[in-house]
Design a protein around this motif. Sequence first.
Motif, PDB file in Angstrom:
ATOM      1  N   GLY A 179       0.801  -1.224   0.000  1.00  0.00           N
ATOM      2  CA  GLY A 179       0.000   0.000   0.000  1.00  0.00           C
ATOM      3  C   GLY A 179       0.833   1.273   0.000  1.00  0.00           C
ATOM      4  O   GLY A 179       0.338   2.335  -0.350  1.00  0.00           O
ATOM      5  N   HIS A 180       2.088   1.148   0.385  1.00  0.00           N
ATOM      6  CA  HIS A 180       2.916   2.352   0.450  1.00  0.00           C
ATOM      7  C   HIS A 180       3.846   2.479  -0.743  1.00  0.00           C
ATOM      8  O   HIS A 180       4.787   3.275  -0.735  1.00  0.00           O
ATOM      9  CB  HIS A 180       3.666   2.411   1.779  1.00  0.00           C
ATOM     10  CG  HIS A 180       2.729   2.427   2.946  1.00  0.00           C
ATOM     11  ND1 HIS A 180       1.815   3.447   3.144  1.00  0.00           N
ATOM     12  CD2 HIS A 180       2.498   1.515   3.919  1.00  0.00           C
ATOM     13  CE1 HIS A 180       1.077   3.167   4.217  1.00  0.00           C
ATOM     14  NE2 HIS A 180       1.467   2.000   4.694  1.00  0.00           N
ATOM     15  N   CYS A 227       1.340   7.493  -2.328  1.00  0.00           N
ATOM     16  CA  CYS A 227       1.389   6.033  -2.258  1.00  0.00           C
ATOM     17  C   CYS A 227      -0.018   5.502  -2.568  1.00  0.00           C
ATOM     18  O   CYS A 227      -1.000   6.253  -2.517  1.00  0.00           O
ATOM     19  CB  CYS A 227       1.871   5.555  -0.895  1.00  0.00           C
ATOM     20  SG  CYS A 227       0.743   5.889   0.462  1.00  0.00           S
ATOM     21  N   GLN A 240      -2.030   3.703  -0.902  1.00  0.00           N
ATOM     22  CA  GLN A 240      -2.966   3.869   0.207  1.00  0.00           C
ATOM     23  C   GLN A 240      -3.516   5.290   0.279  1.00  0.00           C
ATOM     24  O   GLN A 240      -4.672   5.494   0.641  1.00  0.00           O
ATOM     25  CB  GLN A 240      -2.277   3.501   1.531  1.00  0.00           C
ATOM     26  CG  GLN A 240      -3.134   3.762   2.758  1.00  0.00           C
ATOM     27  CD  GLN A 240      -2.636   3.040   3.993  1.00  0.00           C
ATOM     28  OE1 GLN A 240      -2.441   1.831   3.981  1.00  0.00           O
ATOM     29  NE2 GLN A 240      -2.413   3.779   5.063  1.00  0.00           N
ATOM     30  N   CYS A 275       2.782   6.880   6.172  1.00  0.00           N
ATOM     31  CA  CYS A 275       4.103   6.359   5.816  1.00  0.00           C
ATOM     32  C   CYS A 275       5.082   7.483   5.530  1.00  0.00           C
ATOM     33  O   CYS A 275       6.278   7.234   5.367  1.00  0.00           O
ATOM     34  CB  CYS A 275       4.008   5.420   4.614  1.00  0.00           C
ATOM     35  SG  CYS A 275       3.656   6.252   3.052  1.00  0.00           S
ATOM     36  N   CYS A 334       0.120  10.516   3.698  1.00  0.00           N
ATOM     37  CA  CYS A 334      -0.102   9.214   4.336  1.00  0.00           C
ATOM     38  C   CYS A 334       0.799   9.073   5.559  1.00  0.00           C
ATOM     39  O   CYS A 334       1.846   9.715   5.647  1.00  0.00           O
ATOM     40  CB  CYS A 334       0.191   8.107   3.321  1.00  0.00           C
ATOM     41  SG  CYS A 334       0.068   6.441   3.992  1.00  0.00           S
TER      42      CYS A 334
HETATM   43 ZN   LIG Z   1       1.652   5.394   2.484  1.00  0.00          ZN
END
Ligand SMILES: [Zn+2]
Length: 317
Positions: free
Chosen positions: A165-166, A184, A186, A179, A177
Amino acid sequence: MKKYAIGIDVGGTRIQVGLFDENTQLLSKKQYLTDKEMSAAELMDFLSGRVKALAASAGVPLSDIRGVGAAFPSYIDYEKGITVETSNIICLNDQPVRDMLAERLQMPVYLDNDGNLAALAEHRLGAGRGHDDLIYAELSTGIGGGLILNGRLYRGMHGMAGEIGHMLVSDSTGYPCGCGVTGCAQSISSGLYMARYAMDRIKEGEESRILDYAGTISNIDTVAVGRALSVNDPLALEVVNRGAEYLGRMFHSLNQIFDINVFIYGGGVTNLGHRFIDRMIAAYRHLSLMDQKYPAQFLASTLGDHASLTGAALIVK
Ligand SMILES: [Zn+2]
């Protein structure tokens, strides 16, 4: 004879505890809401209490249970049994969860990431049976996943592999996000951010049936989007196509890296239905040069809600 195993799946919104037989068939299951106000110790007390209660209600003595496998939405330090980083249950960060649970239950405890365990379960018992290589994608509030390479779960150097997802899929689209990046998969295609996009478009003045189904802007989720999609609401179609498009990019990049074209998808966002899934697959096929020669298989999860829970029971030795 120790023929039973317990699986635990701790998610951001709910916790499942399941009792499994020697063939990893689910015998009984209980589900609870996750209380994010709990400390790590309180959460471990809660989990061990629920494990004991489940065994008692099934009439299984704890001495007949081989051990407990537990799935967390975390990076895991396997050697030390630590949940290193948990995006949505902060109390678990850097906690020695394996030993905390083992001490309370007096039985062996094994930990892994929830996406990894769902991939393992689909590989052994679900949609991925018979495939030595596959990628599992959990399309949910967030996007997680797991990699099966050469018939084995691949965890990477630090237990962080499979966090598909990243993967960066855009430099101009998406929300910031957790992350650390914007763009990304997600940040665009997760349930959370697809809903956020719908909210923002409606705040900008777009008229949509999504709002009718959600009631208020802050209640908008992919369920409301899905209902609006079923009556051909233009914004719902835009939201779904946009999310699907970037997932196609994500799968394309995964295929380029691993030369794997068996993809299993699960998670609540897939309830958006075939228009979402078909668009995601079309986006992938549009990008993939090799797809005509080696057509990818996109397979719906067969274990569904129980994938991570079943994987947790599978890692009990
Ligand atoms: Zn992410």
